[in-house]
Every structure is written in C-alpha cells, then in structure tokens.
Scaffold this active site. Structure first.
Site, short mmCIF file in Angstrom:
data_model
loop_
_atom_site.label_atom_id
_atom_site.label_comp_id
_atom_site.label_asym_id
_atom_site.label_seq_id
_atom_site.Cartn_x
_atom_site.Cartn_y
_atom_site.Cartn_z
N ASP A 196 0.71 -0.92 0.03
CA ASP A 196 -0.01 -0.04 0.09
C ASP A 196 0.57 0.45 -0.09
OD1 ASP A 196 -2.85 1.07 0.17
OD2 ASP A 196 -1.98 2.08 1.71
N GLU B 75 0.80 5.63 0.27
CA GLU B 75 0.80 7.25 0.46
C GLU B 75 1.03 7.94 -0.44
OE1 GLU B 75 -2.67 7.57 1.83
OE2 GLU B 75 -2.92 5.90 2.42
N HIS C 134 -6.00 5.40 5.95
CA HIS C 134 -4.96 6.06 4.49
C HIS C 134 -3.87 6.64 5.56
CE1 HIS C 134 -8.39 6.59 3.29
NE2 HIS C 134 -9.21 7.57 4.32
N ASP D 24 -3.58 0.39 6.88
CA ASP D 24 -3.92 -0.38 4.81
C ASP D 24 -3.41 -1.69 5.05
OD1 ASP D 24 -5.47 1.44 4.77
OD2 ASP D 24 -5.53 3.07 3.63
#
Length: 206
Positions: free
Chosen positions: A20, A22, A178, A183
C-alpha cells in the site's frame, strides 16, 4: 510437502507481497510517493496463507515532485515534517526490493507479485519509484498483480476495503485508515482470508 514448496506451487511460482502506498496525487510519473508498506506471506502445513513480515517506510518527495494539496489533506501527511523520519526515495526502494527479494528467494519463488486494493494504482507508483531509483532488477512483475478489490467483490460482495474487511470479520478502525502501514496489514489479512476461504470451499489446494 514443505512450506516453501506449498507457497511456490500455490501461485505458479509467484510470491505474493501486499503493498500500500500514500501519495501526493494520482499521477505516478509526477506526484510524490510519501509512504510505502509491504507485507509478505507464508503458508502453514495445511496450505493456509498468513501474513508474515512487514516492511514500512516514510519517503521524502523526489526532486521536483508535484504535491497536490487535496491529496495531502486527505491522507494527513506533512511531507516535510522531520518527525516522519522520511528517507530518500532511492534508499527506500533499494531496501524494499532487497528485503522482498530475500523473502522471495527463501520461498523458492521465481518472481514477486504485488497484491493491493485497487492494485494498478499502487503498482504504478512502485514501478515509477523503482525506475527513478535506477534499480535494474526489480523483484516485482512489471504488470501482473492480484487486486483485492476484484477478489473481495467476487468472494464477499464488497469492493471498499473497510466494507470487505467487515464482511470478512476483520476489525477495521477507520481512524487508522489511509496509513500505508495500517491499510497494508488489513489488506494482507483480507487477501489471506479470501485465498483460504477458496481452499476451504474446495478450490485449489497444494
């Protein structure tokens, strides 16, 4: 059959790595990668899949990277906060690839495959960062991925991560969402749940 042989044979030589990211936008070529987390997988003596090792990094925006304020407001990241402990993108990607390659080799798999929720997004940012870092031998397949959005839609009738986790009985704290680390960990649990559910229903076994 040994653990490494089972995992090797389960996904045709692919080693699943849940990822994951960001970011500071949606364009992998121009927008900054700010955080990345990865969870590897292992298989027990019954052929059931479980999350294994976790790797987590905060990333400094690459030179001249675009930072969309709307994206920063959404994920709550201050790219230049010293408390993040962010590292140079090249350093991060080289360390991530080294760790993944080591786990992939231990599992006797030929190539790692990215598993992610809406996988094309995460895969595009990982691939772009690897290219900017001039890593000649990426452990990840350049375009094959396992998308838990599609898998959850098929297995659970849900495509949103939090809803899919709830349907699978996986606790999910939306206040922690987030964060790449949080996540990724929940996505790893979701992926393993779906794979194991398929086996229990009489699907592929190893």
């Amino acid at each position: 059959m040994s653990e490494t042989q089972e995992l090797k044979n389960r996904f045709r030589g692919y080693f699943p790595v849940i990822i994951d990211v960001e970011t500071a936008g949606f364009n992998a070529a121009t927008d900054a990668l700010l955080e990345v987390a990865a969870v590897t997988t292992k298989m027990d003596e019954n052929g059931l899949l479980y999350p294994d090792k976790t790797f987590h990094y905060h990333v400094e925006p690459f030179e001249n990277a675009n930072l969309e304020q709307a994206a920063l407001d959404f994920n709550g990241i201050d790219p230049y906060c010293a408390l993040r402990g962010a590292l140079d993108e090249s350093e991060v990607m080289k360390d991530l690839c080294k760790n993944v390659r080591k786990e992939q080799k231990a599992a006797d798999c030929q190539r790692s495959v990215i598993v992610a929720h809406n996988a094309s997004f995460d895969q595009s940012f990982v691939n772009a960062a690897i290219e900017r870092s001039h890593i000649k031998r990426s452990p990840f397949h350049p375009f094959v991925s396992f998308d838990t959005t599609s898998l959850a839609g098929l297995a659970l009738g849900q495509t949103v991560l939090v809803k899919a986790c709830e349907a699978a009985g996986i606790p999910f704290d939306q206040k922690e969402a987030h964060s790449a680390l949080y996540d990724t960990q929940r996505t790893a649990e979701l992926f393993c749940f779906i794979v194991n559910k398929w086996q229990r229903l009489g699907g592929m076994t190893v």
